[in-house]
Write a protein that holds these residues in place. Sequence first.
Motif, PDB file in Angstrom:
ATOM      1  N   LEU A 107      -0.228   5.849  -3.818  1.00 30.78           N
ATOM      2  CA  LEU A 107      -1.499   5.114  -3.792  1.00 30.78           C
ATOM      3  C   LEU A 107      -1.787   4.459  -5.140  1.00 30.78           C
ATOM      4  O   LEU A 107      -2.153   3.277  -5.205  1.00 30.78           O
ATOM      5  N   VAL A 108      -1.612   5.217  -6.209  1.00 32.44           N
ATOM      6  CA  VAL A 108      -1.876   4.677  -7.553  1.00 32.44           C
ATOM      7  C   VAL A 108      -0.872   3.566  -7.888  1.00 32.44           C
ATOM      8  O   VAL A 108      -1.241   2.482  -8.355  1.00 32.44           O
ATOM      9  N   GLY A 109       0.416   3.851  -7.624  1.00 34.24           N
ATOM     10  CA  GLY A 109       1.443   2.852  -7.904  1.00 34.24           C
ATOM     11  C   GLY A 109       1.294   1.617  -7.038  1.00 34.24           C
ATOM     12  O   GLY A 109       1.512   0.487  -7.499  1.00 34.24           O
ATOM     13  N   MET A 114       0.187  -4.120  -6.376  1.00 30.74           N
ATOM     14  CA  MET A 114      -0.542  -5.156  -5.661  1.00 30.74           C
ATOM     15  C   MET A 114      -1.194  -6.131  -6.647  1.00 30.74           C
ATOM     16  O   MET A 114      -1.088  -7.356  -6.497  1.00 30.74           O
ATOM     17  N   ALA A 115      -1.826  -5.595  -7.671  1.00 30.46           N
ATOM     18  CA  ALA A 115      -2.465  -6.445  -8.667  1.00 30.46           C
ATOM     19  C   ALA A 115      -1.441  -7.286  -9.420  1.00 30.46           C
ATOM     20  O   ALA A 115      -1.621  -8.505  -9.617  1.00 30.46           O
ATOM     21  N   ARG A 143       2.612 -13.436  -2.595  1.00 31.17           N
ATOM     22  CA  ARG A 143       1.243 -12.916  -2.690  1.00 31.17           C
ATOM     23  C   ARG A 143       0.837 -12.160  -1.429  1.00 31.17           C
ATOM     24  O   ARG A 143       0.179 -11.115  -1.512  1.00 31.17           O
ATOM     25  N   ILE A 144       1.204 -12.670  -0.267  1.00 33.24           N
ATOM     26  CA  ILE A 144       0.869 -11.959   0.973  1.00 33.24           C
ATOM     27  C   ILE A 144       1.621 -10.630   1.032  1.00 33.24           C
ATOM     28  O   ILE A 144       1.055  -9.594   1.416  1.00 33.24           O
ATOM     29  N   TYR A 145       2.881 -10.635   0.643  1.00 32.66           N
ATOM     30  CA  TYR A 145       3.680  -9.402   0.649  1.00 32.66           C
ATOM     31  C   TYR A 145       3.036  -8.337  -0.217  1.00 32.66           C
ATOM     32  O   TYR A 145       2.894  -7.180   0.195  1.00 32.66           O
ATOM     33  N   PHE A 146       2.636  -8.699  -1.440  1.00 28.76           N
ATOM     34  CA  PHE A 146       2.061  -7.717  -2.353  1.00 28.76           C
ATOM     35  C   PHE A 146       0.646  -7.314  -1.954  1.00 28.76           C
ATOM     36  O   PHE A 146       0.189  -6.231  -2.329  1.00 28.76           O
ATOM     37  N   ALA A 147      -0.032  -8.154  -1.194  1.00 30.33           N
ATOM     38  CA  ALA A 147      -1.348  -7.749  -0.693  1.00 30.33           C
ATOM     39  C   ALA A 147      -1.231  -6.543   0.234  1.00 30.33           C
ATOM     40  O   ALA A 147      -2.176  -5.750   0.367  1.00 30.33           O
ATOM     41  N   GLY A 148      -0.064  -6.388   0.873  1.00 30.96           N
ATOM     42  CA  GLY A 148       0.155  -5.257   1.770  1.00 30.96           C
ATOM     43  C   GLY A 148       1.163  -4.259   1.255  1.00 30.96           C
ATOM     44  O   GLY A 148       1.805  -3.554   2.050  1.00 30.96           O
TER      45      GLY A 148
END
Length: 455
Positions: A107-109, A114-115, A143-148
């Motif tokens: 969760l933390v990683g 994501m940011a 950006r979409i990939y890292f959003a999830g």
Amino acid sequence: MRRSIGRSVDITEGGIWKQMLMFFLPIMLGTFFQQLYNTVDAMVVGRFVSKEALAAVGGSAATLINLLVGFFVGLSSGATVIISQFFGARANENVSRSVHTAMALSLVGGAALMALGIVFAEPLLEMMNTPCETMADSIIYMRIYFAGIIPALIYNVGSGILRAVGDSRRPLMFLIACCALNIVLDLLFVIAFDMGVAGAAIATVLSMLISAALVTFSLTCAQYSYKLFIRKIRLDMPLLRRVLRIGMPAGVQSVMYSVSNMLIQTSINGFGTDAVAAWTTFGKIDGIFWMILSAFGIAATTFVGQNFGAGKIDRVHKSVWAAIIMSTLFAVVMSVVVHFGGGFFYSLFTDDAAVVTMGLRMMKYITPYYFTYVAIEILSGAMRGAGEALKPMILTCFGICVLRVSWVLVAVPFNPSVEMVALSYPITWVVTSVLFIIYYLRGNWLKRQIRDRSS
């Protein structure tokens, strides 16, 4: 007597060859379906959108995703090793603490990745000399990939926990279901809704979300020491330090490997869109080999981890040699299949003649030499299973990363061609394999780990 614990499996007793093969097969199929996530994206956009979209999905964006995600996966592998050792030693309370620390780390990683991925997507793609005709789509996909990304990391950590206790089947079942969903969503969003690269990225994120939900549910329903309690998810700092001691070198190794691949990708970008599309497609074909070899490496790590934790050192060595022999046989077969079936495999992604021709030129410099990488994957995985993480990282960073970067910066300018770039792979594989074999046989690494464990 061989003992089963729920869906987990005790691999500290019984026939190693059969156990390893039965453990390996679900992992292999699982990594195959995991690889399909991005491969299906590339196939759909390559066939139904354009070669520019294909280059966007599988070029610089994919390299950067592998860099950032690979670091975390390497980092979290420390948790898998710790859990497998505790499980082999029957230290149930420590297994439970490790499971909850690992999930907290995901969760933390995930929040941090994501940011980073969203904010720095454009400057990183520009730094890699991404062709201007693929830049906009590459930014969107990344950006979409890292959003999830958080669900993806939850799945990776959760499936690592299950494999650490000998359960390689449920992660496979979850991936099969979610890969099928990803294919359906790709076809729906990209073809039916005409959403292009964005549709492919959204399909992947939704599929990863479902896989994370399935693995989390399975852990919360477990009846044994690895049962997940949501309210107990927190970072246990003493255990986290142990996880980082083993996982950080693996994470750094992954980053260094990805950095060298970024340099390769940047060099390929300089040859134009056809070269990028050809390299992207080869990466998807080539990925079949890497996912299966990686499954052998995971199997070796788990077998060594549990047997080392149980104090059965003879089974540690037997597990290593069994994994080397099986994976070498596989590598030879894979070289023949990929090398001679290259034209067919390329036709699955694109019908552009220039892309196919360039791709086949790349393949002949890499595919015949797959067997030379086997020792690197198996021996490094085995050493991590026993807690030896720093030296494998150093050997890999020098043999693979430093030598590959040196080749691209020094040798390629004398003969700037895709063939010269591709040649960096077999050269660095051979050198690094020799280093690993020498260290495994002469490095006294196992004696040190036994001594540290006893102290």
